[in-house]
Each structure stands twice: as structure tokens, then as C-alpha cells.
Design a protein around this motif. Sequence first.
Motif, mmCIF file in Angstrom:
data_model
loop_
_atom_site.group_PDB
_atom_site.id
_atom_site.type_symbol
_atom_site.label_atom_id
_atom_site.label_comp_id
_atom_site.label_asym_id
_atom_site.label_seq_id
_atom_site.Cartn_x
_atom_site.Cartn_y
_atom_site.Cartn_z
ATOM 1 N N GLN A 78 0.805 -1.213 0.000
ATOM 2 C CA GLN A 78 0.000 0.000 0.000
ATOM 3 C C GLN A 78 0.842 1.268 0.000
ATOM 4 N N HIS A 79 2.148 1.105 0.005
ATOM 5 C CA HIS A 79 3.066 2.245 -0.011
ATOM 6 C C HIS A 79 4.372 1.794 -0.648
ATOM 7 N N THR A 103 3.840 -0.913 -4.922
ATOM 8 C CA THR A 103 3.408 0.451 -5.192
ATOM 9 C C THR A 103 4.635 1.227 -5.596
ATOM 10 N N LYS A 105 6.266 4.817 -6.585
ATOM 11 C CA LYS A 105 6.092 6.268 -6.476
ATOM 12 C C LYS A 105 6.535 6.892 -7.786
ATOM 13 N N ARG A 141 1.099 -3.472 4.612
ATOM 14 C CA ARG A 141 1.794 -2.250 5.016
ATOM 15 C C ARG A 141 2.762 -2.615 6.140
#
Length: 186
Positions: A78-79, A103, A105, A141
Motif C-alpha cells: 500500500q506504499h 506500489t 512512487k 503495510r
Amino acid sequence: MRLRFHAIKTDNYFAYKPVLIGAAILLLLGACTMTQPYGSFIQNPLQAFSHYSKVMADDVTDQIGRLYPAASTQFAMQHPASDPFGQALIDNLRMQGYAVQETVKQDNPLLAVVLSKPIDEADEHAQQITQLEARPGLALRYIIDRSDDLYHVSILIEDLKLTRAFVVHSGQIEPAGLWVRRQQEN
């Protein structure tokens, strides 16, 4: 006898009171809906942190293996997991047979829009089929932080939270206790 009437002064406080109360409520609601930051909160990591991360990620992977079957479980980070612990965890999970969606960025949001835009109708149709076939994985997470020689690792899988502390002794890191398991309330 002379009566004196005093003019009642209007205080601006009373005029702004509803605005202040409204703003306070909005701030509280906003704080409730904000997502908790996840990832590594280790500032100024030691040189040995890469080794510590690998040891902690190995232990986390073993614990996840006790709870979720490999080869039939998919996780969705999730990140971004750009720190040494996150990378070691993803590598370990994949080596054990778990599917992990990362994920990423995007550094350039304009480039992300251009790259995600379909070229023609055939590509758009293929993209829609792929999205339908893609099954979302379990939300994964983590939070890792440190206080002196004690490292804290929390893994959150959907509404399950697993937490364990690790301590550094003579340059080596080892668990400082058992895993704590807690179901999050929605």
C-alpha cells in the motif's frame, strides 16, 4: 437621579464562534480520515542496518508463512517499499512463493498520465480485460522505527496487525520478545 444606559458592545468573538467550531470539526474529521504514514522511520541508519533489515525481514516472512499459504496468497503493498527492510521483505515473500504487487512512487506525474493512456481502442480493451482479471491482493503495510538499540516492526495485513521488537546485542540483532497479534477494528 439620572439613569445611565450603557451601550452593549458586540464582541467579534460571538460572531466568529460558529466559524471556529466548524473549522475545529473539519480538522478533527480530516485527522480521522488521514491515512497513517507507513514505511521506515529510521533516521540516520547505521551501516549495519542493511544486515539488520535482512534479519528482521526473514523473521517477518517466517511469521507470515505461518499465517498465509504461499503460492495462493497475493499481497498488494500500500506504499512504496524503497528502504532496505521493505526491499528485503518483498524479495523474501517472492522467494517463498507469494505474489507481491508493489506500489511505485511516480517522480513525474505528467509522465505517469502519458504512460497510462491507451494508444488505441484495442489497447484500451486489453487494459480493461487485464483490470478485470487482476485480483487485488491482501493489503500489506509496514512500519519500522527505532529507539536506541531497540527496533520496532509492525506488519499490517488487511485488518491484522503483527508487532515485534528486535534488540541489538554485540552488533547482532535478535527478537526481543514474541510476536503480538491484534485484529484492527474498522
